[in-house]
Design an enzyme around this catalytic site. Structure first.
Site, PDB file in Angstrom:
ATOM      1  N   PHE A 111       0.829  -1.194   0.000  1.00  0.00           N
ATOM      2  CA  PHE A 111       0.000   0.000   0.000  1.00  0.00           C
ATOM      3  C   PHE A 111       0.877   1.263   0.000  1.00  0.00           C
ATOM      4  O   PHE A 111       1.776   1.382   0.820  1.00  0.00           O
ATOM      5  CB  PHE A 111      -0.904  -0.021   1.252  1.00  0.00           C
ATOM      6  N   GLN A 112       0.631   2.158  -0.928  1.00  0.00           N
ATOM      7  CA  GLN A 112       1.348   3.441  -1.079  1.00  0.00           C
ATOM      8  C   GLN A 112       2.825   3.276  -1.462  1.00  0.00           C
ATOM      9  O   GLN A 112       3.602   4.221  -1.336  1.00  0.00           O
ATOM     10  CB  GLN A 112       1.259   4.298   0.196  1.00  0.00           C
ATOM     11  N   VAL A 382       4.861  32.269 -12.483  1.00  0.00           N
ATOM     12  CA  VAL A 382       5.195  32.028 -13.896  1.00  0.00           C
ATOM     13  C   VAL A 382       3.944  32.334 -14.716  1.00  0.00           C
ATOM     14  O   VAL A 382       2.832  32.048 -14.303  1.00  0.00           O
ATOM     15  CB  VAL A 382       5.656  30.574 -14.083  1.00  0.00           C
TER      16      VAL A 382
HETATM   17  C1  LIG Z   1       2.686  23.565 -13.638  1.00  0.00           C
HETATM   18  C2  LIG Z   1       2.636  24.235 -14.972  1.00  0.00           C
HETATM   19  N1  LIG Z   1       1.649  23.953 -15.843  1.00  0.00           N
HETATM   20  C3  LIG Z   1       1.596  24.586 -17.043  1.00  0.00           C
HETATM   21  C4  LIG Z   1       2.529  25.507 -17.387  1.00  0.00           C
HETATM   22  C5  LIG Z   1       2.470  26.224 -18.741  1.00  0.00           C
HETATM   23  N2  LIG Z   1       2.128  27.643 -18.473  1.00  0.00           N
HETATM   24  C6  LIG Z   1       3.048  28.622 -18.422  1.00  0.00           C
HETATM   25  S1  LIG Z   1       2.403  30.113 -18.057  1.00  0.00           S
HETATM   26  C7  LIG Z   1       0.853  29.496 -18.000  1.00  0.00           C
HETATM   27  C8  LIG Z   1      -0.329  30.393 -17.758  1.00  0.00           C
HETATM   28  C9  LIG Z   1      -0.374  30.984 -16.402  1.00  0.00           C
HETATM   29  O1  LIG Z   1      -1.662  31.517 -16.218  1.00  0.00           O
HETATM   30  P1  LIG Z   1      -1.967  32.540 -15.073  1.00  0.00           P
HETATM   31  O2  LIG Z   1      -1.399  32.074 -13.781  1.00  0.00           O
HETATM   32  O3  LIG Z   1      -3.423  32.831 -15.070  1.00  0.00           O
HETATM   33  O4  LIG Z   1      -1.140  33.825 -15.497  1.00  0.00           O
HETATM   34  P2  LIG Z   1      -1.327  34.720 -16.825  1.00  0.00           P
HETATM   35  O5  LIG Z   1      -0.267  34.322 -17.765  1.00  0.00           O
HETATM   36  O6  LIG Z   1      -2.714  34.485 -17.329  1.00  0.00           O
HETATM   37  O7  LIG Z   1      -1.160  36.104 -16.336  1.00  0.00           O
HETATM   38  C10 LIG Z   1       0.852  28.113 -18.263  1.00  0.00           C
HETATM   39  C11 LIG Z   1      -0.361  27.264 -18.324  1.00  0.00           C
HETATM   40  C12 LIG Z   1       3.567  25.746 -16.461  1.00  0.00           C
HETATM   41  N3  LIG Z   1       4.555  26.617 -16.711  1.00  0.00           N
HETATM   42  N4  LIG Z   1       3.568  25.130 -15.257  1.00  0.00           N
END
Ligand SMILES: Cc1ncc(C[n+]2csc(CCOP(=O)(O)OP(=O)(O)O)c2C)c(N)n1
Length: 578
Positions: A111-112, A382
């Site tokens: 398990f796990q 990001v």
């Molecule tokens: C965990 C993860 N999933 C997907 C991505 C791809 N990705 C980079 S920026 C982004 C959009 C971020 O959206 P948000 O937090 O709403 O900020 P916005 O750019 O809209 O201002 C995505 C999906 C990533 N860098 N990390």
């Protein structure tokens, strides 16, 4: 009850200055959390282990010292992995204690059951399984030393029952703490570097996080060489201030002035940077001198003529007397002039919008910059929040800027802020979040309240994965799968017991930010921002331009012409940047 192995672990952590462990409990970890209960090391309880690892990374980034996270066996420690990747890629010292299933069950698909030593191998400098109680204290010390010296993640995998085993009491466990060293290349290597730089007419410097303690030394080398200083994102906080040589960032979210300086230089001096985008480096015939304390990082982005293994501070000091001061500042003046014009244009983009239009995110970032304190720690998600942070936050040598700048994971800003605030309770901590990023680890809002952390969150709420939309546009792909249902995040924050306020229009922003920042506790400012803000990279390739036109055509063809009108309205002003 006598001393357990877990007590011995905690005693070593405590003697080494560790004040808290981020994590979530579970059966296999109970012996460890119980030992924490008996100690002066606090349990920093989060809602998702990924946040625990990010929080440890945030703490280590702001203190430079070891931070610790722990997860229970199987899924518990598996959840740590993304945050650990971030710590590893940012090269901050983090110890992860991964509890494991009982020793005698290993290999039976119990398990796990997972195999943490295999899972964490790629995101760590050290990852080992403890098999006996006697082994644990030494394994722990080796792991801590590895995390500190090799600047990364060390994982100790400990079957749960070992935590509860008897240990030999050690009333004076030796602390395991960081060291500092001077690392300088030999004279012959320095002389070769000086020859290359002295022969150049238009040298440029590309500087990164390795300049963290070398602001003055870097500026002095620039002064001697009359060289513009371009910086990578992780160099911003260390170099952008008190620096007449700066020409800003380069890279996908950089300024054209940073790009131009790299394009037109006739020699490049890289200082403590592993800037990854090869297309932004000068042409191959331009000679390159690269300084990095990690010799194995030299030459992996561009060909290097003179590799110098050393710390930037010490190497720049040793190099400076060998450099012949240049008198011609023509190249420098052109590049810094270009930078000033780009900066002025960027500042104009950060204007308030009329009440019938959503706010420009640039405006939000610029107002946060203005209203935040002189030693605020900013974290940025990001996505476009990183772009606005890079462009609009002013660094001064006391402020800090932390993000997921190497691993590039969403949802980093809030959990990193948790770690920063926990380590430095008296400091203002502002997390710039995307609505996508914040909702990805939304439960951590509750952590702020539970741990009493007065983090201020500013959400760029554009109801989209906006950065991805930009990438799609640049590639000529119609936006799909990027829509985010609108969420009233101020109301969510209030529901979680935080201060929460929504800002729809520019004229409400300052007052709301001030109220949130003055609030004695965690706060969320839910700023509604325009969705289609282009964050044009400084080097627009023909393919990208073609892609953008293609996107326009395809969007119109797919019956979404109104979107183009909106896009043009919000972005026409950005285009001159290219
Ligand atoms: C965990 C993860 N999933 C997907 C991505 C791809 N990705 C980079 S920026 C982004 C959009 C971020 O959206 P948000 O937090 O709403 O900020 P916005 O750019 O809209 O201002 C995505 C999906 C990533 N860098 N990390």
């Amino acid at each position: 009850m006598g001393t357990t192995v877990a007590d011995a672990i905690v005693a070593t952590l405590s003697a080494s200055g560790v004040q808290r462990v981020y994590g979530l409990p579970g059966d296999s970890l109970n012996g460890f959390t119980d030992a924490l209960r008996r100690s002066d090391v606090r349990w920093a309880h989060v809602r998702h282990e990924e946040a625990a690892a990010f929080a440890a990374a945030g703490e280590a980034a702001v203190t430079g010292e070891l931070a610790v996270t722990a997860g229970s066996c199987g899924p518990g420690n598996l959840h740590l992995i993304n945050g650990l990747f971030d710590a590893q890629r940012s090269r901050v010292p983090v110890l992860a204690i991964a509890a494991h299933i009982p020793r005698e069950e290993i290999g039976s698909e119990y398990f796990q059951e997972t195999h943490p030593q295999e899972l964490f191998r790629e995101c760590s400098v050290y990852c080992e399984l403890a098999s006996t109680a006697e082994q644990v204290p030494r394994l722990l010390r080796i792991a801590m030393r590895n995390a500190l010296e090799r600047r990364g993640v060390a994982v100790v995998v400990i079957p749960g029952e070992l935590f509860l085993a008897d240990a030999v009491a050690n009333p004076h466990p030796r602390p395991v703490t960081g060291t500092s060293s001077h690392v300088i290349p030999d004279d012959a290597a320095l002389a070769r570097a000086a020859d290359v730089l002295n022969a150049a007419r238009r040298p440029a410097i590309l500087a990164g996080a390795g300049c963290h303690d070398a602001h003055d030394e870097t500026v002095e080398v620039a002064r001697l060489l009359k060289a513009p200083i371009v910086h990578a994102l992780r160099g911003k906080e260390y170099l952008e201030y008190d620096n007449p040589f700066t020409v800003g960032l380069t890279g996908l979210i950089g300024y054209s002035s940073g790009y131009r300086a790299m394009e037109h230089c006739d020699a490049l001096l890289m200082l403590g940077t592993d800037f990854p985008y090869r297309q932004f480096y000068p042409d191959p015939q331009v000679p390159v001198v690269q300084v990095d304390v990690r010799g194995e990082h030299i030459g992996r982005r561009t060909d290097v003529d003179v590799p110098l293994v050393g710390t930037v501070k010490d190497t720049a000091r040793a190099l400076a007397p060998l450099l012949r001061p240049k008198s011609d500042s023509g190249f420098l003046d052109t590049m810094t002039g270009h930078y000033r014009r780009v900066r002025a244009r960027l500042d104009r983009l950060a204007e308030a919008t009329p009440p019938d239009r959503p706010m420009h995110p640039q405006y939000v970032a610029a107002r946060v910059d203005e209203i935040a304190g002189a030693d605020t720690v900013f974290t940025a998600d990001v996505g476009t929040p990183t772009v606005w942070a890079a462009r609009y936050l002013t660094m001064n040598g006391r402020r800090r800027l932390i993000g997921s700048f190497s691993h590039g994971s969403m949802a980093n800003a809030l959990p990193q802020a948790i770690g920063v605030q926990a380590a430095q309770p008296g400091r203002q901590v502002v997390a710039l979040c995307g609505d996508g990023g914040l909702t990805m680890l939304l439960g951590e809002l509750v952590t702020l309240r539970q741990l009493n952390l007065p983090v201020k969150i500013v959400v760029f709420n554009n109801s989209a994965l906006s950065f991805v939309e930009l990438e799609m546009k640049a590639a000529g792909i119609v936006n799909y799968g990027t829509e985010l249902d609108h969420v009233d995040l101020a109301a969510v924050a209030r529901g979680a017991g935080l201060f929460g306020a929504r800002v729809d229009h520019a004229e409400q922003l300052d007052e709301t930010l001030r109220a949130a920042f003055a609030h004695d506790g965690p706060a969320v400012v839910d700023a509604r921002t325009a969705r289609h803000e282009l964050a044009m990279p400084p080097k627009i390739t023909y393919e990208q331009l073609k892609g953008f036109t293609l996107f326009a055509t395809r969007t119109v063809l797919s019956g979404r012409g109104d979107e183009i009108v909106e896009l043009v309205k919000t972005n026409l002003h950005e285009l001159p940047l290219v």
